[in-house]
Design a protein around this motif. Structure first.
Motif, PDB file in Angstrom:
ATOM      1  N   SER A 339       0.831  -1.208   0.000  1.00 33.86           N
ATOM      2  CA  SER A 339       0.000   0.000   0.000  1.00 33.86           C
ATOM      3  C   SER A 339       0.864   1.256   0.000  1.00 33.86           C
ATOM      4  CB  SER A 339      -0.932   0.003   1.216  1.00 33.86           C
ATOM      5  OG  SER A 339      -1.795  -1.114   1.188  1.00 33.86           O
ATOM      6  N   GLN A 340       1.931   1.239   0.835  1.00 36.85           N
ATOM      7  CA  GLN A 340       2.818   2.397   0.853  1.00 36.85           C
ATOM      8  C   GLN A 340       3.514   2.596  -0.497  1.00 36.85           C
ATOM      9  OE1 GLN A 340       5.543   2.252   4.166  1.00 36.85           O
ATOM     10  NE2 GLN A 340       3.926   1.762   5.636  1.00 36.85           N
ATOM     11  N   ALA A 341       3.961   1.493  -1.098  1.00 38.69           N
ATOM     12  CA  ALA A 341       4.637   1.594  -2.399  1.00 38.69           C
ATOM     13  C   ALA A 341       3.687   2.109  -3.476  1.00 38.69           C
ATOM     14  CB  ALA A 341       5.204   0.224  -2.798  1.00 38.69           C
ATOM     15  N   LEU A 342       2.441   1.631  -3.456  1.00 37.93           N
ATOM     16  CA  LEU A 342       1.469   2.080  -4.444  1.00 37.93           C
ATOM     17  C   LEU A 342       1.137   3.557  -4.260  1.00 37.93           C
ATOM     18  CD1 LEU A 342      -0.399   1.309  -6.769  1.00 37.93           C
ATOM     19  CD2 LEU A 342      -2.123   0.663  -5.074  1.00 37.93           C
ATOM     20  N   ALA A 343       0.949   4.000  -3.004  1.00 30.33           N
ATOM     21  CA  ALA A 343       0.647   5.405  -2.744  1.00 30.33           C
ATOM     22  C   ALA A 343       1.804   6.302  -3.170  1.00 30.33           C
ATOM     23  CB  ALA A 343       0.329   5.602  -1.257  1.00 30.33           C
ATOM     24  N   ARG A 344       3.025   5.852  -2.878  1.00 29.26           N
ATOM     25  CA  ARG A 344       4.175   6.674  -3.269  1.00 29.26           C
ATOM     26  C   ARG A 344       4.334   6.724  -4.784  1.00 29.26           C
ATOM     27  NH1 ARG A 344      10.370   6.320  -0.896  1.00 29.26           N
ATOM     28  NH2 ARG A 344      11.186   8.069  -2.148  1.00 29.26           N
ATOM     29  N   ALA A 345       4.077   5.608  -5.435  1.00 28.52           N
ATOM     30  CA  ALA A 345       4.170   5.601  -6.903  1.00 28.52           C
ATOM     31  C   ALA A 345       3.141   6.552  -7.517  1.00 28.52           C
ATOM     32  CB  ALA A 345       3.974   4.182  -7.428  1.00 28.52           C
ATOM     33  N   LYS A 346       1.920   6.588  -6.953  1.00 25.41           N
ATOM     34  CA  LYS A 346       0.904   7.508  -7.449  1.00 25.41           C
ATOM     35  C   LYS A 346       1.317   8.954  -7.232  1.00 25.41           C
ATOM     36  CE  LYS A 346      -3.098   4.427  -6.997  1.00 25.41           C
ATOM     37  NZ  LYS A 346      -4.406   4.214  -6.315  1.00 25.41           N
ATOM     38  N   ARG A 347       1.925   9.240  -6.061  1.00 27.78           N
ATOM     39  CA  ARG A 347       2.380  10.610  -5.803  1.00 27.78           C
ATOM     40  C   ARG A 347       3.468  11.020  -6.794  1.00 27.78           C
ATOM     41  NH1 ARG A 347       2.134   8.931  -0.352  1.00 27.78           N
ATOM     42  NH2 ARG A 347       4.420   8.709  -0.310  1.00 27.78           N
ATOM     43  N   GLN A 348       4.380  10.087  -7.051  1.00 30.77           N
ATOM     44  CA  GLN A 348       5.433  10.385  -8.011  1.00 30.77           C
ATOM     45  C   GLN A 348       4.860  10.630  -9.406  1.00 30.77           C
ATOM     46  OE1 GLN A 348       8.630  10.836  -7.583  1.00 30.77           O
ATOM     47  NE2 GLN A 348       8.890  10.242  -5.453  1.00 30.77           N
ATOM     48  N   LYS A 349       3.877   9.821  -9.762  1.00 35.77           N
ATOM     49  CA  LYS A 349       3.256   9.992 -11.074  1.00 35.77           C
ATOM     50  C   LYS A 349       2.577  11.350 -11.189  1.00 35.77           C
ATOM     51  CE  LYS A 349      -0.283   8.025 -14.112  1.00 35.77           C
ATOM     52  NZ  LYS A 349      -1.313   6.960 -14.262  1.00 35.77           N
ATOM     53  N   GLN A 350       1.810  11.749 -10.172  1.00 33.12           N
ATOM     54  CA  GLN A 350       1.141  13.040 -10.201  1.00 33.12           C
ATOM     55  C   GLN A 350       2.137  14.190 -10.238  1.00 33.12           C
ATOM     56  OE1 GLN A 350      -2.074  13.601 -10.573  1.00 33.12           O
ATOM     57  NE2 GLN A 350      -2.532  11.404 -10.584  1.00 33.12           N
ATOM     58  N   GLU A 351       3.230  14.026  -9.521  1.00 35.51           N
ATOM     59  CA  GLU A 351       4.244  15.084  -9.518  1.00 35.51           C
ATOM     60  C   GLU A 351       4.857  15.268 -10.897  1.00 35.51           C
ATOM     61  OE1 GLU A 351       8.494  16.213  -7.339  1.00 35.51           O
ATOM     62  OE2 GLU A 351       7.356  14.422  -6.721  1.00 35.51           O
ATOM     63  N   TYR A 352       5.205  14.152 -11.539  1.00 35.79           N
ATOM     64  CA  TYR A 352       5.826  14.268 -12.853  1.00 35.79           C
ATOM     65  C   TYR A 352       4.819  14.675 -13.930  1.00 35.79           C
ATOM     66  CZ  TYR A 352      10.154  12.382 -11.010  1.00 35.79           C
ATOM     67  OH  TYR A 352      11.308  12.213 -10.296  1.00 35.79           O
ATOM     68  N   LEU A 353       3.542  14.315 -13.744  1.00 33.54           N
ATOM     69  CA  LEU A 353       2.521  14.822 -14.652  1.00 33.54           C
ATOM     70  C   LEU A 353       2.396  16.334 -14.533  1.00 33.54           C
ATOM     71  CD1 LEU A 353      -0.355  12.168 -14.405  1.00 33.54           C
ATOM     72  CD2 LEU A 353       1.102  12.654 -16.377  1.00 33.54           C
ATOM     73  N   TYR A 354       2.440  16.851 -13.321  1.00 38.93           N
ATOM     74  CA  TYR A 354       2.386  18.295 -13.111  1.00 38.93           C
ATOM     75  C   TYR A 354       3.600  18.979 -13.737  1.00 38.93           C
ATOM     76  CZ  TYR A 354       2.629  22.785 -10.744  1.00 38.93           C
ATOM     77  OH  TYR A 354       2.734  24.120 -10.477  1.00 38.93           O
ATOM     78  N   ARG A 355       4.772  18.366 -13.530  1.00 37.96           N
ATOM     79  CA  ARG A 355       5.975  18.947 -14.133  1.00 37.96           C
ATOM     80  C   ARG A 355       5.893  18.921 -15.662  1.00 37.96           C
ATOM     81  NH1 ARG A 355      11.010  16.440 -10.574  1.00 37.96           N
ATOM     82  NH2 ARG A 355      10.480  17.456  -8.598  1.00 37.96           N
ATOM     83  N   GLY A 356       5.344  17.823 -16.200  1.00 41.19           N
ATOM     84  CA  GLY A 356       5.194  17.746 -17.652  1.00 41.19           C
ATOM     85  C   GLY A 356       4.244  18.801 -18.187  1.00 41.19           C
TER      86      GLY A 356
END
Length: 600
Positions: A339-356
């Motif tokens: 669960s922690q790994a999945l939540a962190r992966a989603k946060r990373q994805k949202q962050e890089y989507l915002y940067r993109g």
């Protein structure tokens, strides 16, 4: 040529400018009506808008003027007379070509020096008008909410004196909880001298006002003090700025619409370096960041190993057994880790989507600057291309006036406008390179100008409807019929002996081809060729001679001859010739194909 062209160019330019200004007016009319703007402000806005619309009106005016000038020359046969005198089309167009080059150079400097200033002032004034408060126009028997923090109801009003009757006022300037309600029998609105406050003179009414203190909070008693006031006359002021406050031009001046070529190139370089540097930082973070304590290490292939191309791989410093998570003593740990790994992966994805998205916005801004830079040159090229479309096209169609040239100009300009808008939008969205999108309309219309110029120089009938009609008739297998009639006055009489001799000689030339065509199939006859090249001339000579006859039956037989003899209708030519011989000689003939030709 210049004396004919320049007045028409000026006239058509102002007509086209008026048309595009009407489009601007309909687009922004909701923001101009009801603001009480003085005529000087409206005139200033329309002046800057007219300067902004020059890139649309000038090419259309050049196209229309060149069509009208050369159409009038062709319609009055002046163009034919000049060509007959040895003056070529290019020599006729030479003074206007020099004028077009001067206009193209002037259009470039207009785009680079005048248009940025005009766009800056127009958008600044337009945004200032948007921020201006509307004029106070109180309706009857409905609430008016265009005054900030106030709702007003009027039962009736006197347009001559400006007096309002049966007034209800909700004053919300101190908040909803501390609102004031004012009832008045009558009243009148006025502005202060500086037009920054609204002065309301009320008569015979009363006012209700809550006495809530801001320190009481929302948890105090529900019983609140209020104040009720009766008045015979009362003056109330409301803050209401009715002036036109102009915005600072520096905000628009720094945008791409207010920059010249030098400033645009500087902005493109600055934005490009910013996008590249930020993109490199993001790429470095993605490559070097440690995920869950595991950092990737870049390892190259060993030396001496031959590969088709140099390759690299990323390996982890420490191997990690993922299956060990699910073999933990407590199954809850494994679920928590996942669960922690999945939540962190989603946060990373949202962050890089915002940067993109941030990078894509910067890239789009750079493309907008580049589009504006390319547009500094497209107006000049459009003026030249539309001239070399309009002048040859007018020489071909030979129609002057304003009707036909206007229709053709509008159709061509609509095609140009649609292609140009499509290319610019695709370039703005990054679907194609900027230079391709901006110059797409030029790439499409340039071959059209070359084609029309070539055809006009060679006196080609591009728009000869009869030629196209005959072409499609030949494809469909249909031939054009003759429409000979009896002549009331005949200069020569038909001699039967001479006519029979001509027809007999002609039949001897036609019969070999008719026999050959009868042995061929339908497809073979379609693509077959005649052996006699002068068959049409002989046929036309016979028709011209026999058309002077006084016999209606002979005229009807002549009308059966096709305009263009070929392998498909050669049998008709032979049969008609035999019928004419029988008619003129007074005998009956029978052809080789079983058809009887009976003279009556």
């Amino acid at each position: 040529m210049l004396q004919r062209f320049l007045p028409l160019l000026v006239m058509t330019f102002f007509i086209c400018l008026f048309i595009v200004l009407m489009q601007f007016l309909w687009k922004y009319i909701d923001e101009l009506v009801g603001k009480g703007l003085p005529m000087s402000v409206i005139g200033e806005l329309f002046f800057y808008a007219a300067l902004k619309m020059v890139p649309l009106a000038l090419p259309l005016a050049i196209l229309l003027a060149s069509l009208m000038v050369f159409g009038n020359l062709g319609e009055k046969f002046e163009l034919t007379a000049m060509k007959a005198s040895g003056v070529s089309l290019f020599r006729i167009m030479k003074p206007l070509t020099v004028l077009m080059v001067i206009i193209a150079v002037g259009a470039f400097f207009f785009q680079n020096d005048v248009l940025p200033v005009a766009q800056t002032k127009m958008y600044t004034l337009l945004f200032s008008v948007r921020q201006k408060s509307p004029e106070v126009e109180i309706p009857e028997r409905s609430f008016y909410d265009q005054i900030p923090n106030m709702n007003l109801y009027v039962d009736s009003k006197n347009p001559e004196t400006g007096m309002l009757y049966g007034m209800i006022i909700y004053d919300l300037s101190r908040g909803l909880d501390n609102s004031r309600v004012i009832l008045a029998d009558s009243g009148r609105f006025n502005f202060t001298e500086d037009r920054t406050r609204l002065f309301l003179q009320l008569y015979s009414g009363e006012m209700f006002e809550n006495m809530r203190d801001n320190t009481m909070g929302t948890s105090s008693s529900r019983y609140l003090p209020f104040r009720r006031e009766h008045f015979s006359e009362k003056a109330v002021y409301f803050p209401f700025d009715a002036n036109l406050n102009r915005m600072d031009e520096s905000g628009i001046r720094s945008q791409y619409v207010g920059q010249n070529i030098t400033e645009l190139r500087h902005s493109i370089d600055s934005i490009g370096r910013q996008v590249d540097s930020v993109g490199n930082v993001y790429a470095t973070e993605i490559r070097d960041v440690a995920y869950f304590g595991l950092s990737p290490t870049e390892v190259t292939w060993e030396k001496g190993v031959k590969h088709e191309a140099p390759r690299r791989e990323v390996r982890l410093d420490t191997p990690f057994d993922v299956d060990s998570l699910f073999q933990a003593p407590n199954p809850g740990y494994a679920k928590s880790y996942v669960s922690q790994a999945l939540a962190r992966a989603k946060r990373q994805k949202q962050e890089y989507l915002y940067r993109g998205l941030a990078l894509s916005d910067q890239a789009k801004l750079m493309r907008l600057h580049d589009i504006e830079l390319q547009r500094k040159f497209t107006l000049s090229m459009a003026c030249l291309i539309f001239f070399f479309i309009g002048a040859p096209l007018g020489a071909i169609i030979k129609k002057g006036g304003l009707g036909t040239p206007m229709v053709i100009s509008v159709l061509l300009f609509i095609v140009y406008f649609m292609i140009d808008n499509m290319g610019v939008k695709m370039a703005r969205d990054g679907r194609m390179p900027v230079w391709e999108g901006v110059w797409l309309s030029t790439f499409v219309l340039f071959p059209l100008g070359v084609f029309f110029t070539y055809k006009a120089a060679r006196d080609s009938a591009v728009f000869n409807i009869d030629a196209y009609r005959n072409f499609f008739r030949r494809i469909a297998g249909k031939t054009q019929g003759r429409t000979l009639t009896l002549k009331e006055v005949r200069m020569t009489e038909v001699v039967p002996e001479k006519a029979v001799e001509l027809l007999t000689t002609f039949l001897a030339d036609v019969e070999p081809d008719a026999v050959r065509a009868s042995r061929l199939g339908r497809v073979a006859r379609l693509f077959g060729s005649l052996s006699h090249k002068d068959l049409r001339d002989s046929l036309n000579a016979i028709v011209d001679y026999l058309s002077n006859t006084s016999d209606i039956y002979t005229i009807n037989l002549l009308n059966q001859y096709p305009f263009k003899p070929n392998m498909r209708n050669i049998a008709v030519v032979a049969d008609t010739t035999r019928a004419l011989i029988g008619r003129i000689s007074g005998t009956e003939t029978k052809n080789e194909y079983g058809t009887e030709n009976i003279s009556r």
